[in-house]
Write an enzyme that holds these catalytic residues in place. Structure first.
Site, mmCIF file in Angstrom:
data_model
loop_
_atom_site.group_PDB
_atom_site.id
_atom_site.type_symbol
_atom_site.label_atom_id
_atom_site.label_comp_id
_atom_site.label_asym_id
_atom_site.label_seq_id
_atom_site.Cartn_x
_atom_site.Cartn_y
_atom_site.Cartn_z
ATOM 1 N N HIS A 27 41.917 48.289 28.979
ATOM 2 C CA HIS A 27 43.347 48.315 28.655
ATOM 3 C C HIS A 27 43.427 48.079 27.142
ATOM 4 C CE1 HIS A 27 43.383 46.550 32.763
ATOM 5 N NE2 HIS A 27 44.514 47.188 32.925
ATOM 6 N N ASP A 85 42.996 44.569 26.012
ATOM 7 C CA ASP A 85 41.715 43.904 26.301
ATOM 8 C C ASP A 85 40.876 43.935 25.035
ATOM 9 O OD1 ASP A 85 42.442 44.014 28.985
ATOM 10 O OD2 ASP A 85 41.172 45.754 29.429
ATOM 11 N N GLU A 110 46.713 55.131 39.847
ATOM 12 C CA GLU A 110 45.968 54.191 40.695
ATOM 13 C C GLU A 110 46.940 53.540 41.674
ATOM 14 O OE1 GLU A 110 43.317 51.569 38.534
ATOM 15 O OE2 GLU A 110 43.570 50.015 40.063
ATOM 16 N N GLU A 125 41.207 52.330 44.628
ATOM 17 C CA GLU A 125 40.527 51.027 44.556
ATOM 18 C C GLU A 125 40.395 50.437 45.956
ATOM 19 O OE1 GLU A 125 41.573 48.548 41.283
ATOM 20 O OE2 GLU A 125 41.392 46.709 42.456
ATOM 21 N N HIS A 153 42.878 47.696 46.878
ATOM 22 C CA HIS A 153 44.246 48.208 46.981
ATOM 23 C C HIS A 153 44.422 48.941 48.312
ATOM 24 C CE1 HIS A 153 44.714 48.390 42.278
ATOM 25 N NE2 HIS A 153 44.397 47.187 42.728
ATOM 26 N N ASP A 161 37.830 52.615 41.705
ATOM 27 C CA ASP A 161 37.672 51.249 41.230
ATOM 28 C C ASP A 161 36.956 50.489 42.331
ATOM 29 O OD1 ASP A 161 38.782 51.638 38.767
ATOM 30 O OD2 ASP A 161 40.447 50.248 39.028
ATOM 31 N N ASP A 189 44.790 40.534 46.197
ATOM 32 C CA ASP A 189 43.800 41.363 45.520
ATOM 33 C C ASP A 189 42.712 40.445 44.952
ATOM 34 O OD1 ASP A 189 42.826 43.706 44.472
ATOM 35 O OD2 ASP A 189 44.246 43.811 42.816
ATOM 36 N N ASP A 197 39.572 41.160 44.326
ATOM 37 C CA ASP A 197 38.703 41.849 43.347
ATOM 38 C C ASP A 197 37.278 41.292 43.327
ATOM 39 O OD1 ASP A 197 40.616 43.657 42.492
ATOM 40 O OD2 ASP A 197 41.198 42.511 40.725
ATOM 41 N N ASP A 242 35.928 47.329 38.954
ATOM 42 C CA ASP A 242 37.158 46.568 38.710
ATOM 43 C C ASP A 242 37.063 45.306 39.575
ATOM 44 O OD1 ASP A 242 39.601 45.676 38.024
ATOM 45 O OD2 ASP A 242 40.741 47.403 38.749
HETATM 46 C C1 XUL Z 1 45.150 45.887 39.124
HETATM 47 C C2 XUL Z 1 44.158 46.888 38.742
HETATM 48 C C3 XUL Z 1 44.101 47.241 37.299
HETATM 49 C C4 XUL Z 1 43.931 48.688 37.018
HETATM 50 C C5 XUL Z 1 44.034 49.061 35.577
HETATM 51 O O1 XUL Z 1 45.118 45.518 40.458
HETATM 52 O O2 XUL Z 1 43.399 47.371 39.560
HETATM 53 O O3 XUL Z 1 43.097 46.507 36.730
HETATM 54 O O4 XUL Z 1 42.696 49.130 37.488
HETATM 55 O O5 XUL Z 1 45.239 48.699 35.015
HETATM 56 CO CO CO Z 2 41.943 48.849 39.422
#
Ligand code: XUL
Ligand code: CO
Length: 441
Positions: A106, A109, A237, A273, A276, A301, A312, A314, A344
């Site tokens: 991003h 970042d 996404e 993702e 998600h 992702d 989430d 992750d 991610d």
């Molecule tokens: C948020 C997510 C983000 C996107 C990029 O849940 O997955 O990190 O991948 O903005």
């Molecule tokens: Co993501």
């Protein structure tokens, strides 16, 4: 050979190599052999593994109950530019030591956002030219860039879907700069994750108007990048909720409908993702199959959710069965449309050693490698493909084929059914298929 900046951040950790499953070295790949051929391509080409700048070099493990636990030496300089350069040194050291070819970011970042748009623009330009040099020296490429249009308080009600035009305009400026940075770093794709594009309450929301704004906004962002010569793919996404109660890019099917509604389907594909998908009460395999059936399986992702938690999390991928199901769709679709596998994912708050980030990425890469090899075998030497084909055999000839070619009316179906015997049941063989997956893991 790892490329080092002036300072080594991951001290005592060398380049990570493939050593095979007989190896006891925790800092080696057991399954991911970048040069191994699977289904006609090397694993390196199939996956295009990318490191996510935000989780790996920015997030320090904070949660709603406490501050971060991972103190990063590259955050020490008080000058934002010095800190950003040190962070880039650490990032490129890590990516090259892992032997990965890609990263994703991003805008903010890379460097701390400035007090004004102009200051942010100047900061971005400086760090982008620094990173460009590091890319040239290391060969590390940019899989995709994106803009963080969700953290700053101005975006509390969204960016392109904000009820205040001034916020939308500010988001447009920010995305122009993020597109410029992505193009300057030869980004292969550009991602839009909705961030806060959605609503907290419908009581104060004009949904139709917000969706129209988002469609219009994405079209002008695309037009700008294309005018500058950007040839890559734009990805949306999907995510169903968090941070908003409801996100407009709920899941693959919703996004595909949206893209067609606003005539964006030729330039945009999906970045899906795992976590998600599960938040949307789908499996990743489902989301990928939906995207692939529209020729929109763009990028992934990689991470995993948690069976008990509804948010989430992750976490790094390690669910072999889940990833193998995903790799079946991946191989059947002929791979991804321009994208790759971006980790991610974040290490846990109590993973505080310098080597934890390496173990996390090694495990993720090995999971995908095992899953890909299993999926290839399932598709080529097991009865899986034939079983699926046989299920539809009644459409391969005769009246079924006529139906598929649009030759039958509803009255025809009626006449056929009237003169047919009672239906014989045909098993779906689900348990047998599930066992076939297990057999090849
Ligand atoms: C948020 C997510 C983000 C996107 C990029 O849940 O997955 O990190 O991948 O903005
Ligand atoms: Co993501």
């Amino acid at each position: 050979m790892a490329l080092l900046g002036t300072k080594e951040y991951y001290k005592g950790i060398g380049d990570i190599h493939f050593e095979g499953k007989g190896s006891d070295n925790p800092l080696a790949f057991k399954y991911y052999d970048p040069e191994q051929l699977v289904a006609g391509k090397t694993m390196r080409e199939h996956f295009k593994f990318a490191v996510a700048y935000w989780h790996s070099f920015c997030g320090q493990g904070s949660d709603p109950f406490g501050a971060g636990t991972q103190s990063f030496p590259w955050d020490v300089p008080s000058d934002p530019l010095e800190a950003a350069k040190a962070k880039a040194d650490a990032a490129f050291e890590f990516i090259t030591k892992m032997g990965f070819d890609y990263f994703c970011f991003h805008d903010f970042d890379l460097i701390q956002e400035g007090a004004s748009l102009k200051e942010s623009e100047d900061r971005l330009k400086t760090i982008v030219s620094y990173i460009k040099e590091k890319q040239q020296a290391s060969g590390v490429k940019l899989l995709w860039g994106t803009a963080n249009c969700f953290s700053n308080p101005r975006y509390m009600n969204g960016a392109a879907t904000n009820p205040n035009f001034n916020v939308l305009s500010r988001a447009g400026a920010q995305i122009k700069l993020a597109l410029d940075a992505t193009m300057e770093l030869k980004g292969e794709n550009y991602v839009f994750w909705g961030g806060r594009e959605g609503y907290m309450s419908l009581l104060n929301t004009d949904m139709k108007r917000e969706l129209d704004h988002m469609g219009q906004f994405l079209a002008i962002a695309r037009d700008y990048a294309r005018k500058q010569g950007f040839k890559g793919t734009f990805f949306i996404e999907p995510k169903p909720m968090e941070p908003m109660k409801h996100q407009y890019d709920f899941d693959a099917a919703t996004v595909i409908g949206f893209l067609h509604q606003y005539d964006l389907q030729d330039d945009f594909k999906l970045n899906l993702e795992f976590n998600h998908a599960t938040l949307a009460n789908h499996t990743m395999q489902h989301e990928m199959a939906v995207a692939a059936s529209h020729n929109m399986l763009g990028s992934l992702d990689a991470n995993r959710g948690d069976y008990q938690n509804g948010w989430d999390t992750d976490q790094f991928p390690n669910n072999l069965y889940e990833v193998t199901e995903a790799m079946l769709v991946f191989l059947k679709a002929g791979g991804l449309q321009g994208g790759g596998i971006n980790f991610d994912a974040k290490i846990r708050r109590n993973s505080t050693d310098i080597d934890d980030l390496f173990h996390a990425h090694i495990g993720g890469a090995d999971t995908f490698a095992r899953a890909l090899m299993a999926a290839e075998k399932i598709l080529t030497i097991s009865p899986y493909s034939q079983l699926q084909k046989d299920r539809y055999a009644s459409f391969d000839a005769g009246k079924g084929k006529d139906f598929e070619s649009g030759k039958l009316s509803l009255e025809d179906l009626y006449q056929l059914a009237l003169h047919s015997d009672e239906i014989t049941l045909q098993s779906g063989k689900q348990e047998m298929l599930e066992n076939i997956i297990n057999q090849y893991l």
